[in-house]
Scaffold this active site. Structure first.
Site, PDB file in Angstrom:
ATOM      1  CB  VAL A  11      -0.941  -0.002   1.237  1.00  0.00           C
ATOM      2  CG1 VAL A  11      -1.669   1.328   1.392  1.00  0.00           C
ATOM      3  CG2 VAL A  11      -1.942  -1.149   1.137  1.00  0.00           C
ATOM      4  CE  LYS A  35       9.801  -3.919   2.492  1.00  0.00           C
ATOM      5  NZ  LYS A  35       8.685  -3.671   3.395  1.00  0.00           N
ATOM      6  CD  GLU A 149      -5.462   2.106  -0.679  1.00  0.00           C
ATOM      7  OE1 GLU A 149      -4.989   3.220  -0.434  1.00  0.00           O
ATOM      8  OE2 GLU A 149      -6.195   1.877  -1.666  1.00  0.00           O
ATOM      9  CE  LYS A 202      -9.020  -2.995   3.973  1.00  0.00           C
ATOM     10  NZ  LYS A 202      -7.931  -2.646   3.164  1.00  0.00           N
ATOM     11  N   GLY A 251     -14.662 -21.001  -6.392  1.00  0.00           N
ATOM     12  CA  GLY A 251     -13.278 -21.441  -6.475  1.00  0.00           C
ATOM     13  C   GLY A 251     -12.908 -22.260  -5.268  1.00  0.00           C
ATOM     14  N   GLY A 255      -8.269 -16.101  -0.905  1.00  0.00           N
ATOM     15  CA  GLY A 255      -6.929 -16.079  -0.323  1.00  0.00           C
ATOM     16  C   GLY A 255      -6.387 -14.663  -0.321  1.00  0.00           C
ATOM     17  CB  CYS A 258      -6.943  -8.108   2.320  1.00  0.00           C
ATOM     18  SG  CYS A 258      -5.712  -6.835   2.121  1.00  0.00           S
ATOM     19  CE  LYS A 318      -5.487  -9.775  -6.973  1.00  0.00           C
ATOM     20  NZ  LYS A 318      -6.501  -8.783  -6.740  1.00  0.00           N
TER      21      LYS A 318
HETATM   22  C1  UDX Z   1      -8.889  -7.450  -1.434  1.00  0.00           C
HETATM   23  C2  UDX Z   1      -9.963  -6.357  -1.616  1.00  0.00           C
HETATM   24  O1  UDX Z   1     -10.642  -6.556  -2.876  1.00  0.00           O
HETATM   25  C3  UDX Z   1      -9.365  -4.962  -1.534  1.00  0.00           C
HETATM   26  O2  UDX Z   1     -10.378  -3.987  -1.613  1.00  0.00           O
HETATM   27  C4  UDX Z   1      -8.618  -4.827  -0.223  1.00  0.00           C
HETATM   28  O3  UDX Z   1      -7.983  -3.568  -0.130  1.00  0.00           O
HETATM   29  C5  UDX Z   1      -7.579  -5.933  -0.062  1.00  0.00           C
HETATM   30  O4  UDX Z   1      -8.217  -7.216  -0.224  1.00  0.00           O
HETATM   31  P1  UDX Z   1      -7.013  -8.552  -2.975  1.00  0.00           P
HETATM   32  O5  UDX Z   1      -6.704  -9.416  -1.797  1.00  0.00           O
HETATM   33  O6  UDX Z   1      -5.888  -7.910  -3.701  1.00  0.00           O
HETATM   34  O7  UDX Z   1      -7.994  -7.355  -2.544  1.00  0.00           O
HETATM   35  O8  UDX Z   1      -7.790  -9.464  -4.044  1.00  0.00           O
HETATM   36  P2  UDX Z   1      -9.249  -9.710  -4.619  1.00  0.00           P
HETATM   37  O9  UDX Z   1      -9.167  -9.545  -6.080  1.00  0.00           O
HETATM   38  O10 UDX Z   1     -10.312  -8.985  -3.919  1.00  0.00           O
HETATM   39  O11 UDX Z   1      -9.388 -11.298  -4.347  1.00  0.00           O
HETATM   40  C6  UDX Z   1      -9.299 -11.843  -3.037  1.00  0.00           C
HETATM   41  C7  UDX Z   1      -9.519 -13.344  -3.082  1.00  0.00           C
HETATM   42  O12 UDX Z   1     -10.876 -13.662  -3.411  1.00  0.00           O
HETATM   43  C8  UDX Z   1      -8.683 -14.081  -4.130  1.00  0.00           C
HETATM   44  O13 UDX Z   1      -8.250 -15.296  -3.577  1.00  0.00           O
HETATM   45  C9  UDX Z   1      -9.639 -14.332  -5.263  1.00  0.00           C
HETATM   46  O14 UDX Z   1      -9.311 -15.432  -6.061  1.00  0.00           O
HETATM   47  C10 UDX Z   1     -10.915 -14.598  -4.476  1.00  0.00           C
HETATM   48  N1  UDX Z   1     -12.136 -14.363  -5.255  1.00  0.00           N
HETATM   49  C11 UDX Z   1     -12.428 -13.120  -5.726  1.00  0.00           C
HETATM   50  C12 UDX Z   1     -13.013 -15.434  -5.501  1.00  0.00           C
HETATM   51  O15 UDX Z   1     -12.759 -16.565  -5.066  1.00  0.00           O
HETATM   52  N2  UDX Z   1     -14.161 -15.198  -6.201  1.00  0.00           N
HETATM   53  C13 UDX Z   1     -14.490 -13.972  -6.662  1.00  0.00           C
HETATM   54  O16 UDX Z   1     -15.556 -13.835  -7.265  1.00  0.00           O
HETATM   55  C14 UDX Z   1     -13.591 -12.898  -6.437  1.00  0.00           C
END
Ligand code: UDX
Length: 432
Positions: A11, A35, A149, A202, A251, A255, A258, A318
């Site tokens: 972030v 870093k 965020e 959040k 799925g 994962g 977050c 992802k």
């Molecule tokens: C998430 C939130 O979307 C974001 O707003 C926050 O700030 C941080 O956490 P992120 O972890 O980067 O973001 O990924 P995201 O694309 O939201 O996917 C999270 C997980 O959910 C992944 O494992 C993804 O594969 C899974 N997922 C997402 C599903 O299994 N099905 C879906 O329909 C969407």
């Protein structure tokens, strides 16, 4: 505006680069010298599309610098954003030690009327503790705010440049005004709320999306038993405007860095304030049980994992990221190995050995350079992540006599085409 971002993780670096691109003078601060040395050379320690280019560009304009020196970073800052990690403590609550440590370090150097913004995900009540920590270390007048965020990995730069909304949690009009001005170039709706509401928003957003994913996974499991098809159900319910089409992909469970953490934290927070057990606990349990349960049911279909060679495609959590935190592969591969399978994995970016560098490498797992190599000699192929390289691959062409089973963990492939090619196709909640 003079802006300092504390914490150069995911972030922090994205925020620093984007806010610099709006003409602010930004300093990125981290106590990790390695870093900072890398960032000074425009080297980002993780993969994020477009970030290194933006970073380099902003460093060249002189709008963005990195340092490990608190005094240098804080003394002229009008706004200081804290974006350090908040890992989960053993009881599941957010471990705020890095947030508190950065508040202690910045306090003695604060300029009059500086605004300290907490961007890290923290529970309600954190600003009171922050006020106490800073107040004990400075005489200047300072302000506090919470600006959570919502960016996603893999599209973090785009998400930061074009957010659906900016949530500002503060108590004073002057603080709202200054933070609104800072976010003006984003041209996004600004939601002004109390700090506690910003912090809860959040958790609520992430827990809602995690719940939604768990819900559709549960419906997919029912479809396995009754002949309905989850893809047809999604098509049938999505046009309802109250429901919509997003975050509806079944799925192996959610994962990343977050969702799993935030759901667990919300459950633990709820217990800590006397609200007891709640749905968040259940959502977390369902998500954690999902992969072992699915692998057990596949095991029945293919007559045991023992001595089978399995091609596991997709190691990151992802597409478009090399982040393997809580990725399906980190749960799937150890189970397969424990059941006596041999694994040949592939990912366009993520590196298994790097992720597991502190652990012994398993003899029966090898990460391959190409999909073809991963499929070599395999009996089962499992697609875990919808990387374009994986879903665009011609598996019909790659079919061999030995390669029989096709496990499609994200329902990305056409079952009929694969069956025609001779595979025994196993998706999630799809009639096969
Ligand atoms: C998430 C939130 O979307 C974001 O707003 C926050 O700030 C941080 O956490 P992120 O972890 O980067 O973001 O990924 P995201 O694309 O939201 O996917 C999270 C997980 O959910 C992944 O494992 C993804 O594969 C899974 N997922 C997402 C599903 O299994 N099905 C879906 O329909 C969407």
């Amino acid at each position: 505006m003079n802006l300092t971002i504390i914490g150069t993780g995911f972030v922090g670096v994205v925020t620093a680069a984007v806010y610099a691109s709006f003409g602010n003078e930004v300093i990125g601060l981290d106590i990790d010298e390695d870093k900072v040395a890398k960032l000074k050379k425009s080297k980002v320690p993780f993969y994020e599309p477009g970030l290194e280019e933006l970073l380099k560009e902003q460093q060249q304009t002189g709008n963005l610098v990195f340092t490990t020196d608190y005094q240098e970073a804080i003394k002229n800052a009008e706004v200081i954003m804290i974006a350090v990690g908040t890992p989960s403590a053993p009881d599941g609550q957010a471990d705020l030690r890095y947030v508190f440590a950065s508040l202690e370090s910045l306090a003695p150097h604060l300029a009059e009327e500086a605004i300290v913004v907490i961007k890290s995900t923290v529970p309600p009540g954190t600003l009171e503790k922050a006020r106490e920590i800073i107040g004990q270390r400075t005489k200047v007048k300072f302000h506090l705010a919470s600006v959570p965020e919502f960016l996603k990995e893999g599209s973090a730069v785009e998400d930061t440049l074009h957010p659906d909304r900016v949530v500002i949690g503060a108590t004073h009009e002057t603080v709202f005004a200054k933070l609104e001005k800072l976010h003006q170039p984003l041209k996004a709706p600004v939601v002004k709320v109390k700090p506690e509401s910003a912090q809860m928003a959040k958790y609520a957003a992430n827990a809602y999306l995690a719940t939604r994913i768990t819900f559709i996974n549960q419906i997919a499991d029912l479809c396995e038993k009754n002949g309905a098809d989850i893809e047809e159900i999604v098509a049938a319910i999505s046009p309802d405007q109250r429901i919509g089409a997003h975050y509806w992909y079944p799925g192996f469970g959610y994962g990343g860095s977050c969702f799993p953490k935030d759901v667990k934290e919300l459950a633990a927070y709820s217990r800590s304030i006397g609200e007891g057990d709640n749905m968040f606990n259940k959502i977390n349990d369902l998500n954690e049980d999902r992969i072992p349960r699915l692998l057990e049911s596949f095991e029945g279909e293919l007559d045991g994992w023992k001595d089978k060679t399995v091609a596991v495609l997709g190691l990151s959590f992802k597409p478009n990221t090399d982040d393997m935190r809580e990725s399906p592969a980190t749960k799937v591969i150890p189970i397969l190995l424990s059941k006596g399978a041999k694994v040949q994995s592939y990912d366009p970016l993520a590196n298994w050995q790097e992720f597991h560098r502190l652990e012994n490498l398993e003899n029966n797992h090898q990460q391959m350079k190409t999909i073809e190599d991963a499929l070599q000699g395999a009996e089962v192929m499992m697609s875990l992540v919808e990387w374009p390289q994986i879903i665009g691959f011609d598996f019909a062409q790659a079919k061999t006599n030995q390669l029989k089973w096709f496990i499609d963990a994200r329902n990305q492939f056409d079952p009929e085409a694969l069956k025609k090619a001779g595979y025994h196709y196993l998706g999630l909640g799809r009639t096969s």
